[in-house]
Design an enzyme around this catalytic site. Structure first.
Site, PDB file in Angstrom:
ATOM      1  N   ARG A 128       3.474   5.878  -2.620  1.00 42.82           N
ATOM      2  CA  ARG A 128       4.542   6.548  -3.079  1.00 42.82           C
ATOM      3  C   ARG A 128       4.836   6.727  -4.582  1.00 42.82           C
ATOM      4  NH1 ARG A 128       8.338   3.234  -0.004  1.00 42.82           N
ATOM      5  NH2 ARG A 128       8.007   4.229   2.050  1.00 42.82           N
TER       6      ARG A 128
ATOM      7  N   LYS B 128      -2.562   4.340   8.207  1.00 41.49           N
ATOM      8  CA  LYS B 128      -2.256   5.361   6.786  1.00 41.49           C
ATOM      9  C   LYS B 128      -3.219   5.789   5.955  1.00 41.49           C
ATOM     10  CE  LYS B 128       2.654   4.510   7.168  1.00 41.49           C
ATOM     11  NZ  LYS B 128       4.072   4.324   6.530  1.00 41.49           N
TER      12      LYS B 128
ATOM     13  N   CYS C 137      -0.792  -0.029   7.896  1.00 43.78           N
ATOM     14  CA  CYS C 137      -1.471   0.319   6.729  1.00 43.78           C
ATOM     15  C   CYS C 137      -3.159   1.036   6.762  1.00 43.78           C
ATOM     16  CB  CYS C 137      -1.427  -0.805   5.423  1.00 43.78           C
ATOM     17  SG  CYS C 137       0.140  -0.866   4.901  1.00 43.78           S
TER      18      CYS C 137
ATOM     19  N   GLU D 156       0.835  -1.148  -0.093  1.00 48.43           N
ATOM     20  CA  GLU D 156      -0.177   0.001  -0.097  1.00 48.43           C
ATOM     21  C   GLU D 156       0.937   1.194   0.128  1.00 48.43           C
ATOM     22  OE1 GLU D 156      -0.436  -2.642   1.966  1.00 48.43           O
ATOM     23  OE2 GLU D 156      -2.286  -2.900   2.686  1.00 48.43           O
TER      24      GLU D 156
HETATM   25 ZN   LIG Z   1       0.242  -3.087   5.731  1.00 51.06          ZN
END
Ligand SMILES: [Zn+2]
Length: 456
Positions: free
Chosen positions: A94, A308, A305, A89
């Protein structure tokens, strides 16, 4: 306009046809995770009017990432020349930023075909109105979104704790790099599709609350509270952890269903947060907490993740650097997850609901009502697919150590890294000027375009 299967299919095809063999798992013994960003572009209104009933929509993968690793805090470098977080992810996000930088450069240098048009403020750009981005991942993100109620004991990825021996469970599952115990992971993924189907078939009106019954049977002295169960009109002594899962189960319509346990995440609560109870069954985890990614023994400093994704859903995924040039943040309009253990409600909790109280955001920033969908298509290099591809289904599999980053840019669209460095970097090369320069996360993410953009 698009379906979850269509998005997943597009990403899987892109992975198979556009990514090199280098960095992909050896399907005899390795698996990996995949994530991508898909651009959806509908024809501008004027053209759409001319094509009534035939709305032109194009879908294109513009960024892709694979990877399963995250370095521990002892391997982090003050020089910043190592990638800390290589989960798919984060690699995909990025790569997406690199795509955005290139598109911004196209717009700023007055070239055709950019996704950006001039904003109302001088020096700022905005996304063209008919363009949106979908985030795809082949699996449920690690962390809070992975703590999913289970409806059947046989779905349990780690062996259920015997009530006589409550310590055994933690011994079986602790210290694993992966969200669930290695021996039992195959079992988890095998039952993933069953899990979703079984849940759909559950009769909610069943007046017997097996959740409460099981919790009562697992009653652990201390920290208990007496609450009234609204579904069964019975009082039970339950702990805080049990209350959270019960609340979650109620909110998600699982009360009355056979919620026997929860899927587990290897992501640990951040320091200073309350910790997981690690008790048997449904109260193993506390939900809704911030977590750091799992690491082998060495604690990581990278957020899960789930955390994020929640952050990108409030602050956008463009990052602080690009925000200098943009009038509005860039948000994902939808998140599509491939075939794996999944809960729509838990994803919603992890990505949207945990942030809904946030206020006083700068102009243009909002907590997004991002769409959540699951595809029925499985990633061919997922652990489950690789495992079922083996005749006896018992081969010892390991996560692929390499991470691939791909971006829809003309110069060097690919980067393959391993252990946080460009693949092929020698021990001697680590720390050298050349390695440092080419391995800077900023360089990997944005290339020389950022510098060009700053010059404009
Ligand atoms: Zn992850």
């Amino acid at each position: 306009m698009w379906s979850a299967d269509e998005v997943a299919g597009l990403c899987y095809t892109h992975y198979s046809t556009k990514l090199p063999k280098q960095g992909k798992p050896d399907p005899n013994r390795e698996w990996t995770l995949l994530a991508a960003v898909v651009k959806v572009e509908s024809a501008p209104e004027r053209e759409a009017c001319l094509n009534v009933g035939n709305l032109q929509v194009t879908k294109e993968v513009v960024a892709m990432g694979t990877g399963t690793k995250c370095i521990g805090h002892t391997r982090m470098r003050k020089t910043g020349d190592i990638l800390n977080d290589s989960h798919a992810e984060v690699i995909a996000k990025r790569s997406f930023q690199r795509y955005l930088v290139h598109q911004l450069w196209l717009a700023a240098s007055h070239q055709q075909g950019s996704i950006f048009s001039p904003g109302t403020e001088i020096g700022k750009w905005k996304l063209k109105p008919h363009i949106t981005f979908i985030f795809f991942c082949s699996h449920t993100p690690c962390g809070d979104a992975s703590i999913i109620p289970m409806t059947k004991p046989e779905d349990q990825p780690c062996e259920l704790v015997s009530r006589k021996d409550p310590t055994r469970h933690s011994a079986d599952c602790s210290g694993n790099h992966d969200p669930v115990g290695p021996e039992n992971k195959r079992k988890t993924e095998e039952t993933a599709s069953d899990y979703v189907t079984k849940r759909m078939k559950t009769v909610i009106s069943d007046s017997t609350c097996e959740v409460t019954e099981r919790i009562a049977a697992q009653y652990v002295p201390g920290n208990q509270q007496n609450i009234q169960d609204t579904n069964t009109s019975r009082s039970e002594f339950i702990t805080d952890g049990q209350r959270e899962i019960l609340t979650c189960a109620k909110e998600t319509g699982l009360i009355g269903a056979k919620v026997m346990d929860v899927y587990r995440t290897g992501a640990k609560c951040v320091l200073g947060e309350r910790d997981d109870a690690r008790r048997p069954g449904v109260e193993y985890h506390h939900v809704g907490l911030l977590r750091v990614k799992p690491g082998r023994g060495d604690r990581t400093c990278s957020m899960s993740c789930s955390d994020k994704l929640a952050r990108w859903n409030v602050l956008g995924c463009q990052g602080a650097l690009l925000m200098h040039f943009l009038q509005h943040p860039v948000y994902f309009s939808a998140v599509v997850v491939g075939k794996c253990p999944y809960s729509q409600e838990v994803m919603r909790r992890a990505v949207i609901e945990r942030c809904q109280h946030i206020s006083f955001l700068p102009d243009g920033f909002h907590v997004q009502e991002v769409k959540m969908l699951q595809s029925n298509l499985q990633f061919k290099h997922s652990r489950h697919a690789i495992q079922t591809g083996h005749a006896n289904g018992k081969a010892k599999l390991v996560p692929c150590g390499a991470a691939i980053s791909w971006s829809a840019v003309p110069e060097q669209p690919l980067d393959v890294t391993s252990n946080g460095f460009k693949q092929g970097t020698t021990k001697k090369g680590i720390g050298s000027h050349q390695t440092s320069e080419r391995n800077q996360p900023e360089t990997l993410a944005h290339g020389s375009r950022t510098r060009n953009l700053l010059d404009l």
